[in-house]
Structure formats: C-alpha cells, structure tokens
Design a protein around this motif. Structure first.
Motif, PDB file in Angstrom:
ATOM      1  N   ALA A   1     -94.866  40.417   7.851  1.00  0.00           N
ATOM      2  CA  ALA A   1     -96.295  40.510   7.523  1.00  0.00           C
ATOM      3  C   ALA A   1     -97.150  39.891   8.625  1.00  0.00           C
ATOM      4  O   ALA A   1     -98.225  40.406   8.959  1.00  0.00           O
ATOM      5  CB  ALA A   1     -96.569  39.821   6.186  1.00  0.00           C
ATOM      6  N   GLY A   2     -96.683  38.772   9.219  1.00  0.00           N
ATOM      7  CA  GLY A   2     -97.418  38.135  10.304  1.00  0.00           C
ATOM      8  C   GLY A   2     -97.535  39.038  11.518  1.00  0.00           C
ATOM      9  O   GLY A   2     -98.598  39.126  12.144  1.00  0.00           O
ATOM     10  N   ALA A   3     -96.413  39.723  11.851  1.00  0.00           N
ATOM     11  CA  ALA A   3     -96.417  40.653  12.985  1.00  0.00           C
ATOM     12  C   ALA A   3     -97.374  41.815  12.737  1.00  0.00           C
ATOM     13  O   ALA A   3     -98.104  42.254  13.637  1.00  0.00           O
ATOM     14  CB  ALA A   3     -95.006  41.166  13.242  1.00  0.00           C
ATOM     15  N   GLU A   4     -97.397  42.303  11.501  1.00  0.00           N
ATOM     16  CA  GLU A   4     -98.296  43.413  11.151  1.00  0.00           C
ATOM     17  C   GLU A   4     -99.770  42.983  11.294  1.00  0.00           C
ATOM     18  O   GLU A   4    -100.604  43.755  11.786  1.00  0.00           O
ATOM     19  CB  GLU A   4     -98.040  43.872   9.722  1.00  0.00           C
ATOM     20  CG  GLU A   4     -96.713  44.599   9.525  1.00  0.00           C
ATOM     21  CD  GLU A   4     -96.458  44.913   8.058  1.00  0.00           C
ATOM     22  OE1 GLU A   4     -97.343  44.624   7.221  1.00  0.00           O
ATOM     23  OE2 GLU A   4     -95.375  45.435   7.757  1.00  0.00           O
ATOM     24  N   ALA A   5    -100.044  41.763  10.879  1.00  0.00           N
ATOM     25  CA  ALA A   5    -101.427  41.267  10.965  1.00  0.00           C
ATOM     26  C   ALA A   5    -101.893  41.190  12.414  1.00  0.00           C
ATOM     27  O   ALA A   5    -102.994  41.653  12.758  1.00  0.00           O
ATOM     28  CB  ALA A   5    -101.530  39.901  10.294  1.00  0.00           C
TER      29      ALA A   5
ATOM     30  N   PHE B   1    -109.290  36.363  11.986  1.00  0.00           N
ATOM     31  CA  PHE B   1    -108.226  36.220  10.991  1.00  0.00           C
ATOM     32  C   PHE B   1    -107.949  37.558  10.314  1.00  0.00           C
ATOM     33  O   PHE B   1    -108.888  38.277   9.943  1.00  0.00           O
ATOM     34  CB  PHE B   1    -108.628  35.218   9.898  1.00  0.00           C
ATOM     35  CG  PHE B   1    -108.785  33.797  10.363  1.00  0.00           C
ATOM     36  CD1 PHE B   1    -107.734  32.906  10.271  1.00  0.00           C
ATOM     37  CD2 PHE B   1    -110.006  33.344  10.878  1.00  0.00           C
ATOM     38  CE1 PHE B   1    -107.883  31.584  10.685  1.00  0.00           C
ATOM     39  CE2 PHE B   1    -110.172  32.033  11.286  1.00  0.00           C
ATOM     40  CZ  PHE B   1    -109.103  31.148  11.198  1.00  0.00           C
ATOM     41  N   GLU B   2    -106.683  37.874  10.169  1.00  0.00           N
ATOM     42  CA  GLU B   2    -106.273  39.021   9.372  1.00  0.00           C
ATOM     43  C   GLU B   2    -105.334  38.495   8.293  1.00  0.00           C
ATOM     44  O   GLU B   2    -104.366  37.791   8.579  1.00  0.00           O
ATOM     45  CB  GLU B   2    -105.564  40.074  10.225  1.00  0.00           C
ATOM     46  CG  GLU B   2    -105.196  41.340   9.475  1.00  0.00           C
ATOM     47  CD  GLU B   2    -106.408  42.108   8.953  1.00  0.00           C
ATOM     48  OE1 GLU B   2    -106.273  42.774   7.901  1.00  0.00           O
ATOM     49  OE2 GLU B   2    -107.493  42.046   9.589  1.00  0.00           O
ATOM     50  N   PHE B   3    -105.634  38.817   7.031  1.00  0.00           N
ATOM     51  CA  PHE B   3    -104.854  38.300   5.909  1.00  0.00           C
ATOM     52  C   PHE B   3    -103.833  39.333   5.439  1.00  0.00           C
ATOM     53  O   PHE B   3    -104.142  40.528   5.335  1.00  0.00           O
ATOM     54  CB  PHE B   3    -105.777  37.944   4.735  1.00  0.00           C
ATOM     55  CG  PHE B   3    -106.848  36.948   5.088  1.00  0.00           C
ATOM     56  CD1 PHE B   3    -106.527  35.743   5.687  1.00  0.00           C
ATOM     57  CD2 PHE B   3    -108.185  37.216   4.827  1.00  0.00           C
ATOM     58  CE1 PHE B   3    -107.507  34.817   6.016  1.00  0.00           C
ATOM     59  CE2 PHE B   3    -109.167  36.301   5.136  1.00  0.00           C
ATOM     60  CZ  PHE B   3    -108.840  35.097   5.748  1.00  0.00           C
ATOM     61  N   LYS B   4    -102.645  38.852   5.105  1.00  0.00           N
ATOM     62  CA  LYS B   4    -101.590  39.710   4.550  1.00  0.00           C
ATOM     63  C   LYS B   4    -100.880  38.956   3.433  1.00  0.00           C
ATOM     64  O   LYS B   4    -100.743  37.722   3.480  1.00  0.00           O
ATOM     65  CB  LYS B   4    -100.559  40.089   5.618  1.00  0.00           C
ATOM     66  CG  LYS B   4    -101.100  40.934   6.768  1.00  0.00           C
ATOM     67  CD  LYS B   4    -101.512  42.333   6.302  1.00  0.00           C
ATOM     68  CE  LYS B   4    -102.038  43.164   7.465  1.00  0.00           C
ATOM     69  NZ  LYS B   4    -102.555  44.476   7.020  1.00  0.00           N
ATOM     70  N   VAL B   5    -100.428  39.691   2.433  1.00  0.00           N
ATOM     71  CA  VAL B   5     -99.611  39.121   1.372  1.00  0.00           C
ATOM     72  C   VAL B   5     -98.185  39.603   1.571  1.00  0.00           C
ATOM     73  O   VAL B   5     -97.922  40.815   1.617  1.00  0.00           O
ATOM     74  CB  VAL B   5    -100.124  39.543  -0.018  1.00  0.00           C
ATOM     75  CG1 VAL B   5     -99.215  38.987  -1.111  1.00  0.00           C
ATOM     76  CG2 VAL B   5    -101.552  39.060  -0.230  1.00  0.00           C
ATOM     77  N   ALA B   6     -97.257  38.665   1.741  1.00  0.00           N
ATOM     78  CA  ALA B   6     -95.853  39.009   1.958  1.00  0.00           C
ATOM     79  C   ALA B   6     -95.221  39.523   0.667  1.00  0.00           C
ATOM     80  O   ALA B   6     -95.625  39.138  -0.436  1.00  0.00           O
ATOM     81  CB  ALA B   6     -95.089  37.799   2.468  1.00  0.00           C
ATOM     82  N   VAL B   7     -94.222  40.386   0.835  1.00  0.00           N
ATOM     83  CA  VAL B   7     -93.524  40.941  -0.320  1.00  0.00           C
ATOM     84  C   VAL B   7     -92.846  39.829  -1.123  1.00  0.00           C
ATOM     85  O   VAL B   7     -92.817  39.843  -2.351  1.00  0.00           O
ATOM     86  CB  VAL B   7     -92.486  41.987   0.132  1.00  0.00           C
ATOM     87  CG1 VAL B   7     -91.688  42.509  -1.062  1.00  0.00           C
ATOM     88  CG2 VAL B   7     -93.190  43.139   0.841  1.00  0.00           C
ATOM     89  N   SER B   8     -92.283  38.865  -0.410  1.00  0.00           N
ATOM     90  CA  SER B   8     -91.663  37.707  -1.046  1.00  0.00           C
ATOM     91  C   SER B   8     -91.875  36.499  -0.141  1.00  0.00           C
ATOM     92  O   SER B   8     -92.471  36.613   0.931  1.00  0.00           O
ATOM     93  CB  SER B   8     -90.164  37.948  -1.259  1.00  0.00           C
ATOM     94  OG  SER B   8     -89.480  37.856  -0.022  1.00  0.00           O
ATOM     95  N   SER B   9     -91.391  35.345  -0.561  1.00  0.00           N
ATOM     96  CA  SER B   9     -91.552  34.143   0.249  1.00  0.00           C
ATOM     97  C   SER B   9     -90.395  33.929   1.220  1.00  0.00           C
ATOM     98  O   SER B   9     -90.264  32.847   1.794  1.00  0.00           O
ATOM     99  CB  SER B   9     -91.692  32.914  -0.657  1.00  0.00           C
ATOM    100  OG  SER B   9     -90.592  32.817  -1.533  1.00  0.00           O
ATOM    101  N   SER B  10     -89.576  34.976   1.433  1.00  0.00           N
ATOM    102  CA  SER B  10     -88.486  34.858   2.403  1.00  0.00           C
ATOM    103  C   SER B  10     -89.043  34.827   3.820  1.00  0.00           C
ATOM    104  O   SER B  10     -90.127  35.369   4.085  1.00  0.00           O
ATOM    105  CB  SER B  10     -87.515  36.028   2.268  1.00  0.00           C
ATOM    106  OG  SER B  10     -88.117  37.221   2.738  1.00  0.00           O
ATOM    107  N   GLU B  11     -88.339  34.173   4.731  1.00  0.00           N
ATOM    108  CA  GLU B  11     -88.790  34.064   6.116  1.00  0.00           C
ATOM    109  C   GLU B  11     -88.970  35.432   6.752  1.00  0.00           C
ATOM    110  O   GLU B  11     -89.924  35.666   7.505  1.00  0.00           O
ATOM    111  CB  GLU B  11     -87.793  33.221   6.920  1.00  0.00           C
ATOM    112  CG  GLU B  11     -88.297  32.896   8.317  1.00  0.00           C
ATOM    113  CD  GLU B  11     -87.400  31.915   9.036  1.00  0.00           C
ATOM    114  OE1 GLU B  11     -87.558  31.791  10.262  1.00  0.00           O
ATOM    115  OE2 GLU B  11     -86.562  31.270   8.385  1.00  0.00           O
ATOM    116  N   HIS B  12     -88.052  36.361   6.436  1.00  0.00           N
ATOM    117  CA  HIS B  12     -88.126  37.711   7.010  1.00  0.00           C
ATOM    118  C   HIS B  12     -89.422  38.411   6.599  1.00  0.00           C
ATOM    119  O   HIS B  12     -90.111  39.023   7.428  1.00  0.00           O
ATOM    120  CB  HIS B  12     -86.914  38.541   6.549  1.00  0.00           C
ATOM    121  CG  HIS B  12     -86.989  39.978   6.958  1.00  0.00           C
ATOM    122  ND1 HIS B  12     -87.576  40.957   6.156  1.00  0.00           N
ATOM    123  CD2 HIS B  12     -86.594  40.610   8.102  1.00  0.00           C
ATOM    124  CE1 HIS B  12     -87.525  42.121   6.771  1.00  0.00           C
ATOM    125  NE2 HIS B  12     -86.916  41.934   7.967  1.00  0.00           N
TER     126      HIS B  12
END
Length: 549
Positions: free
Chosen positions: A507-511, A491-502
């Motif tokens: 963030a998912g791709a970066e993880a 698992f790799e955790f990331k916090v998105a800048v906002s809750s927008s789908e983009h």
C-alpha cells in the motif's frame, strides 16, 4: 484625558456607573421588557454577551428598595427619555443568579444550591420580623442552610411573603437559569437535578404571585415541565428578532476602539470578534472587544467553561458524519442543520442537536437560511472561535502528552520524518490515543478526516490543502509552507488489506507511485516551493506507517 476604566468582569450596573466604567447604553432592554411585559420572558444568548449586566440594570431600575438613589444611575441614558421611566422603583425585585451552582456530585451541588438560597434570603432579613411563626420557621431553615430542607418551594415562598407584606407583586429575575442543568449533565447527576430544579422553577413561575418574570440562559431546555403550563411565555433565542440588546454593534465597536486609541484595528477586530447573528443583527463578542481594548492584542479571550466541557464531550463521542462536518467548518465551509430551539439532555444527540448546541453557545453562526422550515447553514463566526476549535481538536487528539502537537510542528518544519520526536512518532502518538475515533468506520475517508484534524492547527506555518486538484489528479492532503524556503508535504492515504508487513509495504508503494504518476507536486512547484517531501500514509485498524520518497 483620563480614560474611563474598562468593565472587564464587571456585571453590576450600579458599580459600573458609580465607579465610572465605560458603559455602552443598553437600557433599551428595559424599555422592550416593559413594553412587551409577558408573564414570563425567557431570553437565550451565549455567555459573556451581557446577559447578567442587562439583568442587573433591570433590577436597579425596577427595584423599590433605594429607588430614589438608583434613579440617579440612569441620568443621561436612553431610558430616561422613555415613557417607561415612570415604572422606575415601582416593584419589589427578587434577583437570583444560578451561575456557579455546581459540584462534582449531587450532594455537593445541593450544598452550593442551599448556600445561594441562604444568601438570597439574607437580603430579606428585615422582612423576617414581620412573619408569623410558621413562615418564620421555614424562612430560618432556608436562611440558615439547614439540611433536609425542602428547597423546591424556596423561591415561591419568598415571592409569597414579599407580596403579603409589601402589597405589591414582585418582579422575578433569574439569571443563567440553565447553568445547573448543564453542569449536572456533564457530571452525571442530571436526572436528580432536573426534578429538583424543575419543581423549584415551576412552583415560582406557575403559582407564585409575581408581576412578571425575566429569565436568561444559554439554552431552551426542552421536555421538562418548567414552562409547560405557562400561558404567557415569550421565548427569545438567537433565531428570533427581538431583545437585540446583547453584544456590540459595529458602531459601538468603532466608538470604543477610537476611545481607547485603537481606531486602526476595526477591520482586524471584525475578522477576530465579529460574525455573530442575533435575529437580524450582526454583533461582536463584547468580552473579547473589552479585553482587546485593554491589551491591544488580537488573540482569543472568550472562555465559556460550561459549554466548552459539553462540546468537548460531544466531539469526543461524535460519529464519522459529524466529524466530517466539523472538519469542513474548520476549512471555512458551512454545515446544514435543522435547528430546533430546544435542547434535550439525556438523549442520543443527533448531528443537528450538536450543531444547535454549538450555535446557541456562540461557536457557530448563521451563514444563510435554507429553503425548508428551520433549515439553516452554519459557519464558524470568526478567527477567535476557529482558534478555539483547533485547540479543542488538538486537546482531544493529543491526550498522549502536552507537547506532542508542538513537537509534530517542530518535526515538520525541519523535515524529521522518522526517529524520536519525528513526524511519524508524533502522528502515531496522537493516532494511538484517539480511541473514541477508532470505534467507527475504517475507510480511507475516516483516517483522512482524523489526520486532517490533527493538521488544522498548523495553519500559522502552513497552508493546508485537502482533496485539491493538482497535476493530473486530486491529492489527499498537502502542507504548503508560508515561507517559500520551508518544506512542503504531499500526503497520499491508503488503507492496507491487513496489518501484515507485506500489505503495508504494498500500500505504501502504491501511494508513492500515485503521487509521482499524478504529478501532485505541480502546484507547489509553481508557487515557488523547492523542497517537497512525498509521504504515503498507510493505515490498518490502529496501526499507522509512513513511507517517504
């Protein structure tokens, strides 16, 4: 050979001896009490470590009622060889247990409290006829449980009349003195109980004619006026090296395991039930050892209801720092704390206060002493307590439903990441209902700790690795199957800048890219895990999404 019965739940010394239960000789407790003989001795130990049995033993030894018959109970025991055997049967003894005095509100508490005092006075019915009219009127009010009776002076009054009509100052024994205060704190009526119980104890201990008093409990309650004016108060907590007659030593455990045909279990019993430090002594949990001898299973037996409720609430309300500490303890680490021997109800709890409560209740033990005054490093003592903590966290995190955690385990074992009863669905379910945790920081570390806590309970099926160096970097979390044919997870955790789908997708791709670039799977591959699922876990406020490769 017919073996003696196991004294599970038997805390009356007379019953234990007369009905031929297995007994570990703790009569050294009597000798130490009489040798030190403080005006008031307060002994704080966890529940189910033998406090009530020791107090019962002391009662039968000292009490002048049925003294000749009670003396026979101590034949062949260590105290019989002591010079203090001359003290046997010399005192009137007032024995009061506060265990079980509770209630959902203050009114129900008063009913329970009144009922316990009525039962106590019932033991002195034969004294009633000696009382004058005024004394008899108050005696009857307490004895018959009349409403609006001033109960604060009930214990002092009983001491007064016992002394007046016997000519000997009684010994006062109070078992589980803090139980009403712990329950009242949990139920929300602590301030009312504090005043009542404070006056009740205070009058008896400060002003009553007593030879001496012995009091037991879990905590030393601070900032109350119960003990404030006592000139000769001796306090024994887990940090003091005296009154070490609670719990079982390793020799005692080895003997009882052998007696019940379980001598090959010592090493396993040690990992499950040992690890407690009382002063300089290492001891086992006696409740668990007795149950293990009866059932033969190495499982959790120790239940401490009152402390459990309070600890559960503390963990629910805990801030991010204490959560970090909690997860570190579950991973086998230690926690630094400045331990104060006082418990302060009704104030905001510091991290050290929370750790002190867990330590006093038996959920943590001393790993080593620090360099500063009152500085200690604490750890979880054994597998039994670790198992309790795992279940506690799951109960906190899994308020969405009884089966959510087991369903998460099932989903991980078969690799079902999405859909009904999937990894994503079950983690989301626990995540969404952990509201108290979502009031804090929204940094990656916060989410990391929350998810790690949910995974801790999987350690019967997976090795759980957090922040471990593998490949070219350090991954956030990995689950390594104990069966090499099972599925491993990174698992790799990331916090998105906002809750927008983009922003979630980015963030998912970066993880996932980071997992591949840093070759985090290296260690699992080298250890023979063939099937590995890589998961990017992305958060934004209370929203969580999984990305898989």
């Amino acid at each position: 050979m017919e073996r003696k019965k196991l004294p599970i739940g038997v805390s009356d010394f007379k019953k234990l001896i007369e009905e031929n239960y297995y007994y570990i000789d703790k009569t050294g407790f009597i000798e130490e009490i009489l040798e030190k003989k403080a005006e008031v001795t307060l002994i704080c130990r966890p529940r189910r470590f033998g406090k009530t049995l020791n107090m019962s033993t002391l009662k039968y030894f000292l009490d002048r009622k049925n003294a000749e018959k009670n003396n026979q109970l101590f034949r062949g025991l260590n105290i019989e060889k002591s010079k203090y055997m001359a003290e046997a049967g010399k005192y009137p003894v007032i024995f009061l247990t506060m265990k079980g005095i509770n209630g959902g509100n203050y009114s129900k508490f008063l009913q329970k409290f009144s009922s316990v005092l009525s039962d106590l006075y019932n033991d002195y019915e034969d004294l009633r006829e000696s009382l004058n009219l005024k004394e008899k009127m108050y005696f009857d009010k307490v004895w018959l449980g009349e409403p609006d009776t001033d109960l604060t002076r009930a214990l002092k009054f009983l001491s007064d009349i016992v002394y007046k009509y016997s000519g000997i100052k009684p010994v006062l024994l109070i078992d589980e003195y803090d139980s009403p205060m712990i329950v009242a704190h949990e139920k929300g009526y602590y301030e009312e109980v504090k005043e009542l119980i404070g006056d009740f104890y205070g009058e008896a201990l400060k002003d009553a004619p007593i030879s001496f008093a012995v009091i037991t409990g879990i905590l030393r309650v601070a900032k109350e006026y119960i003990f404030s004016s006592l000139n000769n108060l001796k306090v024994s907590t887990l940090l003091t090296n005296n009154y070490n007659h609670f719990g079982m030593t390793e020799d005692e455990v080895e003997t009882i395991l052998k007696y019940y045909g379980l001598e090959t279990e010592l090493d396993l019993a040690k990992s499950w039930y040992n690890g407690y430090t009382f002063g300089n002594e290492k001891v086992y949990n006696p409740w668990s050892i007795l149950n293990h001898c009866e059932n033969g299973d190495l499982i959790s037996y120790w239940v401490n209801t009152s402390a459990n409720t309070l600890i559960m609430q503390l963990l629910k309300d805990a801030d991010e720092d204490i959560n970090d500490t909690f997860y570190e303890l579950l991973r086998g680490g230690v926690a630094r704390a400045i331990l104060d021997d006082n418990m302060i109800f009704g104030e905001k709890y510091s991290d050290s206060t929370i750790l002190y409560l867990m330590f006093s209740a038996g959920y943590l033990t001393i790993d080593r002493v620090g360099e500063r005054r009152r500085e200690y490093y604490l750890r979880i003592p054994n597998e039994e307590v670790k198992d309790y903590f795992r279940k506690t966290f799951v109960e906190i995190a899994d308020s969405a439903g009884e089966n959510s955690f087991s369903k998460l385990e099932e989903a991980l074992l078969v690799g079902k990441i999405f859909g009904n009863n999937s990894v994503e669905a079950k983690i989301n379910s626990m995540f969404q209902t952990s509201m108290s945790y979502l009031d804090g920081s929204k940094q990656e570390k916060f989410y990391h700790n929350l998810i790690l806590g949910m995974m801790i309970g999987l350690d019967d099926k997976f090795y759980i690795h957090s922040n471990r160096e593998e490949g070219l970097g350090r991954y956030d979390l990995a689950l390594e199957p104990k069966s090499k044919s099972g599925i491993g997870y990174i698992f790799e955790f990331k916090v998105a800048v906002s809750s927008s789908e983009h922003d979630f997708d980015q963030a998912g791709a970066e993880a996932l890219a980071q997992i591949d670039k840093k070759i985090y799977e290296t260690g699992l591959r080298e250890r023979g895990v063939e099937k590995i699922i890589k998961i990017g876990m992305v958060f934004a406020s209370k929203v969580l999404k999984l990305y898989v490769k």
